[in-house]
Design an enzyme around this catalytic site. Structure first.
Site, short mmCIF file in Angstrom:
data_model
loop_
_atom_site.label_atom_id
_atom_site.label_comp_id
_atom_site.label_asym_id
_atom_site.label_seq_id
_atom_site.Cartn_x
_atom_site.Cartn_y
_atom_site.Cartn_z
N GLU A 172 17.74 -33.90 -2.55
CA GLU A 172 17.01 -33.41 -3.90
C GLU A 172 16.91 -31.95 -3.61
O GLU A 172 16.65 -31.41 -2.49
CB GLU A 172 15.53 -33.90 -3.64
CG GLU A 172 15.29 -35.19 -4.50
CD GLU A 172 13.71 -35.84 -3.99
OE1 GLU A 172 13.01 -34.95 -3.58
OE2 GLU A 172 13.76 -37.02 -3.68
N LYS A 199 14.89 -28.38 -3.41
CA LYS A 199 13.68 -28.07 -2.84
C LYS A 199 13.02 -27.06 -3.67
O LYS A 199 13.55 -25.80 -4.01
CB LYS A 199 13.72 -27.35 -1.39
CG LYS A 199 12.46 -27.06 -0.60
CD LYS A 199 12.65 -26.76 0.69
CE LYS A 199 11.32 -26.66 1.65
NZ LYS A 199 10.44 -26.00 0.82
N TYR A 242 7.90 -35.69 -6.60
CA TYR A 242 9.06 -36.26 -5.80
C TYR A 242 8.93 -37.25 -4.74
O TYR A 242 9.62 -37.62 -3.90
CB TYR A 242 9.86 -35.15 -5.04
CG TYR A 242 8.90 -33.90 -4.49
CD1 TYR A 242 8.19 -34.38 -3.49
CD2 TYR A 242 8.93 -32.81 -4.89
CE1 TYR A 242 7.27 -33.43 -2.90
CE2 TYR A 242 8.04 -31.79 -4.62
CZ TYR A 242 7.25 -32.29 -3.52
OH TYR A 242 6.34 -30.96 -2.99
S1 IVH Z 1 9.32 -33.81 0.25
C1 IVH Z 1 6.82 -35.10 4.22
N1 IVH Z 1 10.72 -33.03 -1.75
O1 IVH Z 1 8.40 -28.34 0.67
C2 IVH Z 1 7.56 -33.94 3.28
N2 IVH Z 1 9.23 -31.67 -0.67
O2 IVH Z 1 8.13 -27.94 3.75
C3 IVH Z 1 7.15 -34.38 1.72
N3 IVH Z 1 9.10 -29.22 -1.55
O3 IVH Z 1 4.94 -29.04 0.93
C4 IVH Z 1 7.91 -33.13 1.02
N4 IVH Z 1 10.80 -29.58 -2.95
O4 IVH Z 1 5.74 -28.26 -1.23
C5 IVH Z 1 9.69 -32.76 -0.83
N5 IVH Z 1 12.15 -32.31 -3.37
C6 IVH Z 1 11.06 -32.17 -2.34
C7 IVH Z 1 10.51 -30.62 -2.38
C8 IVH Z 1 9.48 -30.60 -1.53
C9 IVH Z 1 9.62 -28.79 -2.41
C10 IVH Z 1 7.97 -28.70 -0.70
C11 IVH Z 1 6.68 -29.32 -0.70
C12 IVH Z 1 6.35 -29.19 0.81
C13 IVH Z 1 7.28 -28.38 1.38
C14 IVH Z 1 7.83 -28.98 2.79
#
Ligand code: IVH
Length: 685
Positions: free
Chosen positions: A118, A120, A240
């Site tokens: 996915e 980021k 997400y």
């Molecule tokens: S999954 C356990 N998916 O990245 C982690 N995070 O460094 C669950 N973020 O605080 C997060 N896009 O703000 C996930 N597709 C994505 C994301 C994402 C951005 C950010 C999120 C998180 C940080 C982690």
């Protein structure tokens, strides 16, 4: 209209609005005009105001906001908000894949290993709770364990459902996602600010600051106190992850699809892969394409798909072992350093600024870059005419990261850092343990004098909107302003003789100055622009001392002994008040009628550090907000719900029954107001 009729109409209007909202925000279809849509919303709001008992928390009228939140409650996350481990190279992705395989092989669970890739998203992480299909709570990430409750603000985000209609929605779950400001929206808002600033400059009013980047704009918006303002910021949210007990999915893929079917917006650009090589190819395919998306992205997240396998792999203290974030390298470009300017700021610090041959970088043209200080110039071995690499990493002003020496022309000139102030010719000084050069001519160096006065007028200081930077410079040029006390001696008759100053604008200036005399003492302390004393520090000092006189009499040691105040601040504050010229300045401000005293507040300390409190009911010695302040001032945390992690329930008169009951069940200590005061005093002694 009877109550029943009103209820029916409200229901019908809500349904229609929700429908058109969804078609518009999730399917990009405008089935009716903006006018018709707004009219329906207006009708709904009118009706709800007429029949307040019929107003529900999931009503689409919540989208326009309206409530003011003074202080956001701190809330402990049901599931901690972890971060992701980062990598910038493909090799580490391969190693991540190997670790995952080994971990799963060890527990005999390697079959059907798949990953979901996915994008980021570069926004603000949010955790949103749905209970019985209704959005009931939204909390920012905070420190990962607890964050700020910003529910009213999040309800204004149009692509988030306030109520879920599907039959298969679990009774209680949390979604995690990223709140962002679309790039287009960000640019539009900055254009509006620029337009507004043109008018402000004409009127001589302080200009508004431009938004730095979409992420800052989103994080600023979500923390605004007025949710009606948030509604105007055009925020959106991509979700997400989903968390809950006994969720009906076995994979992340199923979770994403369910979220989508429940009318959440899931970014469509994800991909399921079996092998890490495929993930890497997918990542590469998005390196440039991502710039065409409506929001900023800074990498790709690779996640194990099967939830059981995630469970087997588990977590480290900070991040899950089942996911990793690949970060794209920051965008950079090569250009030529044409010259260097030296700017003198309000504090006298001299900052070098590079003038560059204009070059395109991540969508904008760059002409200038910061160089920070003389050490930086030396470290880079920078010369005029050099080909330099510039990089943008989130900030609005790019920085120079290196030189391509192979392109250095034969005759380059070294950059001579001036020894005299470029503004007033005073010899510059460098303090021990400081990297910056300073102009010590505080009272007569033009940008320092004007800068201090501009600082004095800022919103968080004396809030004199009618006095902009240009006006201050114009008055300075006339010789009317040498320091902030001179502001209160300005002569309206004389101002009227200047071109561009009409009756009305002069009246605004004088009224603004008059009004500023009522700004609280703590604002004045900050407004003085004493070195190292920012807003937070000024607040601590004002609470502790309560008056200018007490500060003037304080010894350096006493100041340094205050919780939250360091040696550097103590020295700077002490020196400021020892200076005879500053003493004269303060007494002139006192004579002008500014607030020289405020309320002395409970001393601050760290005696409640590590303790969390839930506050409920009313108190006799404090009002509720005050008692929360006392807890925070003494190092404690205030959270909104009783849980096993909470240390104390501070229960006043009419404390909530359910909170008391829960505290008893979970064996959380219940404190009365008297207990609390005793606790403060006991630990203080
Ligand atoms: S999954 C356990 N998916 O990245 C982690 N995070 O460094 C669950 N973020 O605080 C997060 N896009 O703000 C996930 N597709 C994505 C994301 C994402 C951005 C950010 C999120 C998180 C940080 C982690």
């Amino acid at each position: 209209m009877t109550l029943q009729e009103a209820e029916k109409t409200i229901q019908e209007l809500s349904q229609k609005i929700n429908y058109y909202n969804e078609r518009y925000y999730l399917h990009h279809e405008s089935l009716i005009s903006d006018y018709e849509f707004d009219k329906m919303l207006q009708d709904l709001i009118l009706l709800e105001n007429q029949y307040p008992t019929l107003k529900k928390t999931d009503s689409p009228s919540q989208r326009v906001g309206g409530g003011i939140t003074k202080n956001f409650d701190t809330v402990v996350h049901r599931y901690p908000m972890l971060s992701l481990s980062n990598t910038y190279n493909e090799e580490e992705l391969t190693q991540f894949g190997e670790r995952v395989e080994k971990g799963l092989r060890d527990v005999n669970d390697l079959e059907n290993l798949e990953y979901i890739c996915e994008l980021k998203f570069d926004g603000v992480a949010i955790s949103i709770l749905y209970e019985n299909g209704i959005l009931t709570r939204a909390v920012t990430r905070g420190d990962g364990v607890q964050g700020d409750e910003v529910t009213a603000n999040v309800r204004t985000i149009r692509n988030l459902p306030l109520r879920l209609e599907a039959a298969d929605v679990p009774p209680i779950f949390e979604v995690r996602g990223e709140i962002f400001m679309p790039k287009e929206q960000f640019e539009q808002l900055n254009l509006e600010i620029e337009e507004e600033n043109k008018i402000r400059t004409q009127k001589g009013i302080a200009a508004l600051r431009l938004l730095a980047n979409p992420r800052n704009a989103a994080s600023g918006a979500i923390k605004m106190q007025d949710s009606a303002q948030v509604a105007k910021r055009g925020l959106r949210c991509y979700v997400y992850e989903i968390y809950g007990e006994k969720l009906p999915f076995v994979s992340h893929e199923q979770g994403l699809k369910a979220l989508e079917s429940w009318k959440f917006e899931v970014s469509p650009h994800w991909k399921k892969v079996q092998k890490m090589e495929e993930a890497i190819a997918f990542i590469q395919s998005w390196e440039q394409k991502r710039f065409s998306l409506p929001l900023d992205t800074d990498g790709m997240v690779v996640k194990v798909n099967l939830l059981a396998q995630r469970e087997s792999l588990g977590l480290t203290a900070k991040s899950p072992r089942w996911a990793i974030a690949y970060k794209y390298k920051p965008q950079n470009a090569l250009t030529i350093l044409q010259s260097v300017d030296f700017q003198v700021g309000r504090t006298g610090a001299v900052t070098p600024v590079a003038n560059l041959k204009p070059v395109k970088l991540a969508g904008t043209t760059v002409k200038r870059a910061t160089l920070h200080n003389a050490d930086e110039i030396q470290r880079l071995d920078l010369h005029i005419g050099d080909s330099v690499w510039i990089e943008k990493s989130g900030e609005i002003i790019p920085k120079i990261t290196g030189i391509d020496k192979s392109r250095r022309p034969l005759a380059v000139q070294p950059i001579a850092f001036p020894t005299l102030c470029p503004e007033c010719n005073t010899t510059l000084v460098k303090e021990i343990d400081q990297v910056a050069f300073y102009c010590p001519n505080e009272t007569a160096c033009p940008p320092q004098v004007c800068g201090k006065i501009v600082h004095f007028t800022h919103r968080k200081a004396m809030n004199i909107e009618s006095l902009g930077e240009k006006t201050i410079q114009a008055f300075y040029a006339q010789g009317w302003l040498q320091n902030v006390a001179d502001l209160y001696d300005l002569d309206p008759e004389k101002i009227l003789t200047l071109p561009n100053f009409k009756e009305k604008s002069v009246q605004n200036i004088i009224e603004g100055l008059e009004k500023s005399k009522q700004q609280p003492f703590k604002n004045l302390l900050f407004a003085l622009g004493i070195r190292y004393i920012g807003k937070t520090t000024a607040d601590i000092l004002a609470d502790y001392f309560g008056s200018m006189q007490k500060i003037e009499q304080a010894s350096k040691e006493e100041i340094a002994s205050i919780y939250g105040i360091g040696e550097k601040v103590a020295e700077s504050l002490y020196d400021f008040f020892q200076n005879a010229e500053n003493q004269r300045l303060i007494s002139r401000l006192a004579q002008a009628g500014l607030q020289m005293a405020g309320q002395q507040k409970v001393l601050s300390s760290d005696i409640l550090a590590g303790k969390s409190f839930v506050v409920s009911g009313t108190f006799t010695q404090y009002d509720r907000e005050e008692i929360k302040e006392v807890i925070k001032n003494n190092g404690g945390k205030v959270v909104s719900g009783v849980s096993a992690k909470v240390d104390f329930l501070l229960a006043g008169d009419k404390a909530g029954d359910s909170k008391l009951k829960k505290a008893q069940e979970l064996k959380v200590t219940i404190l009365s107001e008297t207990d609390f005061i005793a606790l403060l005093n006991a630990t203080e002694a």
